[in-house]
Design a protein around this motif. Sequence first.
Motif, PDB file in Angstrom:
ATOM      1  N   ILE A 346       0.820  -1.205   0.000  1.00 18.38           N
ATOM      2  CA  ILE A 346       0.000   0.000   0.000  1.00 18.38           C
ATOM      3  C   ILE A 346       0.856   1.259   0.000  1.00 18.38           C
ATOM      4  N   SER A 347       1.956   1.214   0.735  1.00 16.98           N
ATOM      5  CA  SER A 347       2.757   2.429   0.952  1.00 16.98           C
ATOM      6  C   SER A 347       4.036   2.470   0.117  1.00 16.98           C
ATOM      7  N   SER A 348       4.139   1.621  -0.873  1.00 16.24           N
ATOM      8  CA  SER A 348       5.402   1.507  -1.613  1.00 16.24           C
ATOM      9  C   SER A 348       5.790   2.801  -2.319  1.00 16.24           C
ATOM     10  N   ARG A 349       4.832   3.600  -2.733  1.00 13.47           N
ATOM     11  CA  ARG A 349       5.131   4.841  -3.455  1.00 13.47           C
ATOM     12  C   ARG A 349       4.955   6.092  -2.596  1.00 13.47           C
ATOM     13  N   ALA A 350       4.671   5.890  -1.326  1.00 17.65           N
ATOM     14  CA  ALA A 350       4.436   7.039  -0.436  1.00 17.65           C
ATOM     15  C   ALA A 350       5.758   7.628   0.034  1.00 17.65           C
ATOM     16  N   THR A 351       5.730   8.913   0.372  1.00 19.37           N
ATOM     17  CA  THR A 351       6.916   9.618   0.858  1.00 19.37           C
ATOM     18  C   THR A 351       7.063   9.399   2.354  1.00 19.37           C
ATOM     19  N   ILE A 352       8.269   9.058   2.782  1.00 23.01           N
ATOM     20  CA  ILE A 352       8.544   8.850   4.201  1.00 23.01           C
ATOM     21  C   ILE A 352       8.570  10.194   4.919  1.00 23.01           C
ATOM     22  N   HIS A 353       7.975  10.225   6.093  1.00 23.88           N
ATOM     23  CA  HIS A 353       7.878  11.456   6.887  1.00 23.88           C
ATOM     24  C   HIS A 353       9.140  11.639   7.726  1.00 23.88           C
ATOM     25  N   THR A 354       9.828  12.750   7.513  1.00 27.44           N
ATOM     26  CA  THR A 354      11.018  13.079   8.297  1.00 27.44           C
ATOM     27  C   THR A 354      10.864  14.472   8.891  1.00 27.44           C
ATOM     28  N   ARG A 355      11.809  14.829   9.746  1.00 24.63           N
ATOM     29  CA  ARG A 355      11.759  16.159  10.345  1.00 24.63           C
ATOM     30  C   ARG A 355      11.940  17.250   9.300  1.00 24.63           C
ATOM     31  N   ASN A 356      12.649  16.929   8.242  1.00 27.41           N
ATOM     32  CA  ASN A 356      12.975  17.957   7.255  1.00 27.41           C
ATOM     33  C   ASN A 356      11.859  18.178   6.241  1.00 27.41           C
ATOM     34  N   ASN A 357      11.202  17.092   5.802  1.00 23.91           N
ATOM     35  CA  ASN A 357      10.226  17.290   4.719  1.00 23.91           C
ATOM     36  C   ASN A 357       8.813  17.597   5.217  1.00 23.91           C
ATOM     37  N   GLU A 358       8.541  17.413   6.509  1.00 20.29           N
ATOM     38  CA  GLU A 358       7.237  17.750   7.101  1.00 20.29           C
ATOM     39  C   GLU A 358       6.076  17.137   6.324  1.00 20.29           C
ATOM     40  N   GLN A 359       6.257  15.906   5.884  1.00 18.77           N
ATOM     41  CA  GLN A 359       5.233  15.245   5.080  1.00 18.77           C
ATOM     42  C   GLN A 359       3.915  15.120   5.838  1.00 18.77           C
ATOM     43  N   LEU A 360       3.994  14.851   7.145  1.00 22.76           N
ATOM     44  CA  LEU A 360       2.784  14.730   7.956  1.00 22.76           C
ATOM     45  C   LEU A 360       2.571  15.953   8.843  1.00 22.76           C
ATOM     46  N   GLY A 361       3.305  17.029   8.554  1.00 25.81           N
ATOM     47  CA  GLY A 361       3.145  18.274   9.280  1.00 25.81           C
ATOM     48  C   GLY A 361       2.484  19.318   8.405  1.00 25.81           C
ATOM     49  N   ARG A 362       3.283  20.268   7.949  1.00 23.84           N
ATOM     50  CA  ARG A 362       2.744  21.366   7.145  1.00 23.84           C
ATOM     51  C   ARG A 362       2.103  20.867   5.852  1.00 23.84           C
ATOM     52  N   LEU A 363       2.734  19.896   5.195  1.00 25.95           N
ATOM     53  CA  LEU A 363       2.184  19.413   3.928  1.00 25.95           C
ATOM     54  C   LEU A 363       0.865  18.672   4.126  1.00 25.95           C
ATOM     55  N   GLU A 364       0.755  17.934   5.230  1.00 23.51           N
ATOM     56  CA  GLU A 364      -0.509  17.246   5.508  1.00 23.51           C
ATOM     57  C   GLU A 364      -1.610  18.253   5.827  1.00 23.51           C
ATOM     58  N   ALA A 365      -1.253  19.346   6.526  1.00 26.90           N
ATOM     59  CA  ALA A 365      -2.244  20.389   6.800  1.00 26.90           C
ATOM     60  C   ALA A 365      -2.758  20.988   5.499  1.00 26.90           C
ATOM     61  N   ALA A 366      -1.859  21.201   4.529  1.00 24.65           N
ATOM     62  CA  ALA A 366      -2.292  21.723   3.236  1.00 24.65           C
ATOM     63  C   ALA A 366      -3.177  20.724   2.511  1.00 24.65           C
ATOM     64  N   ARG A 367      -2.849  19.422   2.614  1.00 26.65           N
ATOM     65  CA  ARG A 367      -3.689  18.404   1.960  1.00 26.65           C
ATOM     66  C   ARG A 367      -5.070  18.355   2.585  1.00 26.65           C
ATOM     67  N   ARG A 368      -5.135  18.461   3.900  1.00 32.05           N
ATOM     68  CA  ARG A 368      -6.446  18.402   4.563  1.00 32.05           C
ATOM     69  C   ARG A 368      -7.321  19.579   4.179  1.00 32.05           C
ATOM     70  N   TYR A 369      -6.697  20.663   3.745  1.00 28.09           N
ATOM     71  CA  TYR A 369      -7.496  21.808   3.294  1.00 28.09           C
ATOM     72  C   TYR A 369      -8.151  21.511   1.956  1.00 28.09           C
ATOM     73  N   ARG A 370      -7.460  20.690   1.128  1.00 32.27           N
ATOM     74  CA  ARG A 370      -7.982  20.386  -0.214  1.00 32.27           C
ATOM     75  C   ARG A 370      -8.719  19.048  -0.279  1.00 32.27           C
ATOM     76  N   GLU A 371      -8.259  18.067   0.523  1.00 30.85           N
ATOM     77  CA  GLU A 371      -8.762  16.704   0.415  1.00 30.85           C
ATOM     78  C   GLU A 371      -9.444  16.300   1.725  1.00 30.85           C
ATOM     79  N   PRO A 372     -10.374  15.372   1.645  1.00 35.40           N
ATOM     80  CA  PRO A 372     -11.018  14.902   2.884  1.00 35.40           C
ATOM     81  C   PRO A 372     -10.109  13.942   3.641  1.00 35.40           C
ATOM     82  N   THR A 373     -10.267  13.910   4.954  1.00 35.50           N
ATOM     83  CA  THR A 373      -9.614  12.855   5.714  1.00 35.50           C
ATOM     84  C   THR A 373     -10.395  11.563   5.503  1.00 35.50           C
TER      85      THR A 373
END
Length: 631
Positions: A346-373
Amino acid sequence: LGALAGASFGRFGLGPLSLQGTIVGAGFVVIAFATVAAVAGAQRRVVGALVAAGGVALAGASAYLLPPPEVRNLLPDQHFGTGRNGITLRGWVMFEADGANESVAVSRRGTARRLLANGRLEAMNGLATRSSGILSHLPLAIHASPERVLLIGLGNGVALTSALAHSTERVDCVARGSAFVEGATTFGAAVREGLDDGRVHLAIGDPEDLVNRAGRYDVILNQMAGVWGELASRLSTREFLEMVRDHLDDGGLYCQWLSGSALTKTGFQSLLATLASVFPQVEVWAGHGSSVLLLAKESPAPHDFGVILDAYRTPRIQASAADAWIPEPLSLLSYFLVSDEAVRRISSRATIHTRNNEQLGRLEAARRYREPTVNPVPGLSALGDDVFARLVNTPAIGFEAALVNAVQARAFERAGLLRDAERESPLDRSAVEIYENALQLNPRDRAIRRRLADLRSRMGIEFLNRASILAAHDNLRQAVEIDSTFAEGFANLGRHLAMTDEHDFAAAVTEHAIEMEPDNDLFALLLAQIWKRRVYYDKALPWYEKAMDLNPRNVDAAIGYVDTRLSMEANPDLEHGLEVSRRYLEFEPENEDLRSRIMKLELAISRREAGLELDPDVPPDTDAPEDSAAS
């Protein structure tokens, strides 16, 4: 100018501060200036209009391309809504405390409690206690000897008390503030007793720092964040998970709780990818409802069913597991969703969340603004992973068939939940039939039994609202027959019986509900209203007082108390009634019923002081059980 404009959007909250914002802002300003240069020979008004249009385009495009962070989670949770019958349940704040960085409050309605930090929901009781129980029981039952446990986040305290039921020698609990600990103690005596247990060692401070300085453990549990935010993001980075892995002993387990619909689909896949990049074995299990548990092993190995069975043979573990509605191993195993192979696929193409890329931080907040949880449970369940293939040392005869039935019953329960949520008519019976099929497959599953009982009770209330008395009685009676521990079901049946003038039966049923939940002010209020309707004021008054003691903000109980007391007195103490009514008006200043009583009491007092006869309509007697539905 463009660079400054783009950067300013982050400063003023219109979007995150980033290089993208700077480039977009500069680009639009360049276009605006180019347009101005192209029409330099035109009239001044035309040039001004083009510049203004460029400015509007810059602001609009930047606000669209750089969406603001999700702010809805910052709004305070002001009340409990059932979401099903349209009734708004007002809660009252029973605890407030200010910590170093957060303000913590506990709101209560009946026996429902919610712990909020800065207005955001962090923990609750009810069904949430079942998921917290599974969070502890799942890894501790799987581990052969869980002697040392680390719990990150106290939450509602159920995970802590569940962990103490096992053969643990030490439980280290990390809380991010003393206010959270004080708030958790309001969830019941069991939590206070758990914190006083000699095996529990409480540490308060930054979770990441405390984990970094901790020792080694057999099991590490993570339930720090009730809603997804900065803290949850920080405690899900690859760097933090690597630190957790390094603090696990050989064969150690890490289990992370994720609240229902917390992430977008992309965010959930990123979380799975991050776990899979750190641990050699990762599985997803379901909690109750839409919450999930992410179970990771320090070293890959199948689950030993013999170990699980031995854990359940311990009476205190079995009793604690039963409180979480997993009374036997089959119920626990039925919450399995997908194996390590499916997680990595399921997660083979997903981006790993690190302190530097904020995949589940700022970027996830932006996604939640556009996409449903998303609620990941139905989709993962549809993959059809077989938990039996992940077990060793299983009984040779009958076990696999029994496990298949338990898993199929859980699938029916999930289908019933979806059908219940999608019903066009509140009287649609399709969800009832799904739950009944599930219960036939696994009659011992308390979660399914409660789902069916709750649905029957809500249907009974709906029939009652439509004046279909026989249908209402049939559904409400079946609800308590299906689940004899369903206190709200008994209270709803009592309300119905009171409305049909079966007062003695109504009182007996409501008293049974109070025996199961003695600290529920709504049940005490209902019983008081039943006796008051029978004109048994001497029986009604103590229950009004009980409701007021349990909930100092229960305005309905205060109104009934004043009415009952004045009706019992030969020479009514109107001043006392007015004093009580005015005190409760502070809690609900817009309550027209209370304001009307205050006005009439003031009039009666003035008439008595003037030597006139009292108004026979004071106090009004409009109290009725139908105003206090338990559901």
